[in-house]
Write an enzyme that holds these catalytic residues in place. Sequence first.
Site, PDB file in Angstrom:
ATOM      1  N   SER A 163       0.855  -1.204   0.000  1.00 51.63           N
ATOM      2  CA  SER A 163       0.000   0.000   0.000  1.00 51.63           C
ATOM      3  C   SER A 163       0.881   1.240   0.000  1.00 51.63           C
ATOM      4  O   SER A 163       1.876   1.300   0.726  1.00 51.63           O
ATOM      5  CB  SER A 163      -0.884   0.042   1.249  1.00 51.63           C
ATOM      6  N   GLU A 209      -0.922  -3.470  14.403  1.00 54.31           N
ATOM      7  CA  GLU A 209      -1.796  -3.287  13.249  1.00 54.31           C
ATOM      8  C   GLU A 209      -3.209  -3.778  13.560  1.00 54.31           C
ATOM      9  O   GLU A 209      -4.190  -3.084  13.349  1.00 54.31           O
ATOM     10  CB  GLU A 209      -1.204  -4.045  12.052  1.00 54.31           C
TER      11      GLU A 209
HETATM   12  C1  LIG Z   1      -6.396  -3.099   0.946  1.00 56.54           C
HETATM   13  C2  LIG Z   1      -5.204  -4.006   1.077  1.00 56.54           C
HETATM   14  C3  LIG Z   1      -3.996  -3.484   1.472  1.00 56.54           C
HETATM   15  C4  LIG Z   1      -2.874  -4.317   1.595  1.00 56.54           C
HETATM   16  N1  LIG Z   1      -1.683  -3.739   1.921  1.00 56.54           N
HETATM   17  C5  LIG Z   1      -0.582  -4.525   2.037  1.00 56.54           C
HETATM   18  C6  LIG Z   1       0.694  -3.931   2.333  1.00 56.54           C
HETATM   19  O1  LIG Z   1       0.809  -2.717   2.477  1.00 56.54           O
HETATM   20  N2  LIG Z   1       1.775  -4.738   2.414  1.00 56.54           N
HETATM   21  C7  LIG Z   1       1.687  -6.102   2.250  1.00 56.54           C
HETATM   22  O2  LIG Z   1       2.698  -6.776   2.384  1.00 56.54           O
HETATM   23  N3  LIG Z   1       0.490  -6.696   1.940  1.00 56.54           N
HETATM   24  C8  LIG Z   1      -0.634  -5.928   1.820  1.00 56.54           C
HETATM   25  N4  LIG Z   1      -1.851  -6.501   1.485  1.00 56.54           N
HETATM   26  C9  LIG Z   1      -1.893  -7.932   1.168  1.00 56.54           C
HETATM   27  C10 LIG Z   1      -2.589  -8.758   2.231  1.00 56.54           C
HETATM   28  O3  LIG Z   1      -1.786  -8.883   3.384  1.00 56.54           O
HETATM   29  C11 LIG Z   1      -2.894 -10.143   1.611  1.00 56.54           C
HETATM   30  O4  LIG Z   1      -3.830  -9.922   0.575  1.00 56.54           O
HETATM   31  C12 LIG Z   1      -3.465 -11.101   2.621  1.00 56.54           C
HETATM   32  O5  LIG Z   1      -2.510 -11.470   3.579  1.00 56.54           O
HETATM   33  C13 LIG Z   1      -4.009 -12.392   1.940  1.00 56.54           C
HETATM   34  O6  LIG Z   1      -3.063 -12.950   1.115  1.00 56.54           O
HETATM   35  P1  LIG Z   1      -3.401 -13.330  -0.411  1.00 56.54           P
HETATM   36  O7  LIG Z   1      -4.024 -12.130  -1.041  1.00 56.54           O
HETATM   37  O8  LIG Z   1      -2.181 -13.903  -1.023  1.00 56.54           O
HETATM   38  O9  LIG Z   1      -4.565 -14.432  -0.316  1.00 56.54           O
HETATM   39  P2  LIG Z   1      -4.353 -15.993  -0.052  1.00 56.54           P
HETATM   40  O10 LIG Z   1      -3.362 -16.165   1.021  1.00 56.54           O
HETATM   41  O11 LIG Z   1      -4.110 -16.646  -1.366  1.00 56.54           O
HETATM   42  O12 LIG Z   1      -5.769 -16.393   0.500  1.00 56.54           O
HETATM   43  C14 LIG Z   1      -6.907 -16.655  -0.341  1.00 56.54           C
HETATM   44  C15 LIG Z   1      -8.066 -17.095   0.540  1.00 56.54           C
HETATM   45  O13 LIG Z   1      -7.753 -18.349   1.179  1.00 56.54           O
HETATM   46  C16 LIG Z   1      -7.892 -18.240   2.590  1.00 56.54           C
HETATM   47  N5  LIG Z   1      -6.879 -19.030   3.268  1.00 56.54           N
HETATM   48  C17 LIG Z   1      -5.563 -19.110   2.941  1.00 56.54           C
HETATM   49  N6  LIG Z   1      -4.905 -19.920   3.805  1.00 56.54           N
HETATM   50  C18 LIG Z   1      -5.823 -20.335   4.710  1.00 56.54           C
HETATM   51  C19 LIG Z   1      -5.766 -21.173   5.882  1.00 56.54           C
HETATM   52  N7  LIG Z   1      -4.617 -21.713   6.286  1.00 56.54           N
HETATM   53  N8  LIG Z   1      -6.913 -21.385   6.571  1.00 56.54           N
HETATM   54  C20 LIG Z   1      -8.084 -20.787   6.182  1.00 56.54           C
HETATM   55  N9  LIG Z   1      -8.202 -20.012   5.090  1.00 56.54           N
HETATM   56  C21 LIG Z   1      -7.087 -19.771   4.365  1.00 56.54           C
HETATM   57  C22 LIG Z   1      -7.701 -16.761   2.885  1.00 56.54           C
HETATM   58  O14 LIG Z   1      -8.308 -16.379   4.108  1.00 56.54           O
HETATM   59  C23 LIG Z   1      -8.359 -16.108   1.680  1.00 56.54           C
HETATM   60  O15 LIG Z   1      -9.764 -16.029   1.856  1.00 56.54           O
HETATM   61  C24 LIG Z   1      -2.978  -5.701   1.349  1.00 56.54           C
HETATM   62  C25 LIG Z   1      -4.221  -6.236   0.948  1.00 56.54           C
HETATM   63  C26 LIG Z   1      -5.320  -5.400   0.800  1.00 56.54           C
HETATM   64  C27 LIG Z   1      -6.622  -6.000   0.370  1.00 56.54           C
END
Ligand SMILES: Cc1cc2nc3c(=O)[nH]c(=O)nc-3n(C[C@H](O)[C@H](O)[C@H](O)COP(=O)(O)OP(=O)(O)OC[C@H]3O[C@@H](n4cnc5c(N)ncnc54)[C@H](O)[C@@H]3O)c2cc1C
Length: 381
Positions: free
Chosen positions: A160, A243
């Site tokens: 972000s 956070e």
């Molecule tokens: C508005 C916004 C701001 C952000 N800002 C930052 C930032 O500044 N810096 C940064 O580093 N990241 C940032 N992110 C990223 C954010 O941390 C990740 O999107 C988040 O951690 C989920 O990872 P992913 O998108 O890879 O989804 P995935 O990890 O691929 O997950 C997909 C789905 O599967 C579910 N899931 C995955 N593993 C499990 C499990 N073990 N048990 C149950 N359910 C599971 C998840 O809950 C989710 O619904 C941001 C995201 C958003 C939306």
Amino acid sequence: MDLRYTPEQEAFRKQARAWLEANVPAEPLPSFDVAEGFEAHRAWEKKLHAGGYAMVPWPVEYGGRGADLLEWLIFEEEYYRAGAPGRVNQNGIFLLGPTIMEVGTPEQKARFLPKMASSEEVWAQGWSEPNAGSDMANIQSTALRDGDVYVINGQKTWASRGAYAHWLFGLFRTEPGSDRHRGLSFILTPLDLPGISVRPIQKINGKAAFAEVFFDDVRVPVENLLGDEGAGWNVAMATAGFERGLMLRSPARFQSTAWRLVELYRETLERGAPVAPGMRERVARCWMDAEAYALNTYQTVTRLLAGGRIGAEASLNKIFWSELDIEMHEAALELLGPGAELAREPWLDGYVFALSGPIYAGTNQIQRNIIAERLLGLPRK
Ligand SMILES: Cc1cc2nc3c(=O)[nH]c(=O)nc-3n(C[C@H](O)[C@H](O)[C@H](O)COP(=O)(O)OP(=O)(O)OC[C@H]3O[C@@H](n4cnc5c(N)ncnc54)[C@H](O)[C@@H]3O)c2cc1C
């Protein structure tokens, strides 16, 4: 916990309210996800800093006001009441700053905190990678020691404010061949070093709210390591505690949305527009939940001031505020009916952003796993 404010706290509230009334921009600033808005928000931060309000609970020597966390909560209430701009450096002041305060060396505190407080340097958070989101321990980017520098290679994503930020705090693998949580280190890197490419990611609204950051043999001095080498996971968990548990989303944000919702309900009745059965109770529930969240936060702060720490219960908090935010916006859109399409600010845009609450700062599914394992002691499988 004493639920009354002291005379000093009341006096501080009055002072902060007067300053904000005199200084908050009359017109909303352009979004901080576009270049012009980013700079406009930095100019606002500079003004806050000059007024002594940039980081109320930080020591004066680091650009703060030398007050405590209770005064910070009071300031937040006044900040939202005044409709003041969003904090462009929230990753710095609310996440990294408290972490540096906890584990940084005196030199790191002196080097980074004052410029963070004034937003001379704006920070991005570099944790996520294409294959390390929920599964953050799968981080693959490496930072290998070469004399007095780390050589960084790899890719971060979803940073972000990364499109415009000056610095990034990230987790990198410093121990070759290490696995999962072990061998990771928390490193601070300027974003203008040779070998770094920042590629903005545009949101559906066309604004570059995020960036991908590519590292190609980037040389970062070893003094930019925060905490011990190989202990990055624990340092990052302290950041995540701030956070999820306290600073990123102070209760005032949700209390002000709840009051706006009550107002919208009143206006809808006055217009004679139809209101769904049960809406009155729903609005009242939202308002009560926002108040409950505020009281819970006061309790957390009281505990912290008595020397306590934020632990896994931060996950409860994060689920609560993110679900409440969606519920308040959904109730508002229902009250607005078809007119919701025209009410971009605050309700429609707010709703779209609220939808990301259960994803950022660790998804709510992951928070539920943490609650199950660490608070309830349930087995992992
Ligand atoms: C508005 C916004 C701001 C952000 N800002 C930052 C930032 O500044 N810096 C940064 O580093 N990241 C940032 N992110 C990223 C954010 O941390 C990740 O999107 C988040 O951690 C989920 O990872 P992913 O998108 O890879 O989804 P995935 O990890 O691929 O997950 C997909 C789905 O599967 C579910 N899931 C995955 N593993 C499990 C499990 N073990 N048990 C149950 N359910 C599971 C998840 O809950 C989710 O619904 C941001 C995201 C958003 C939306």
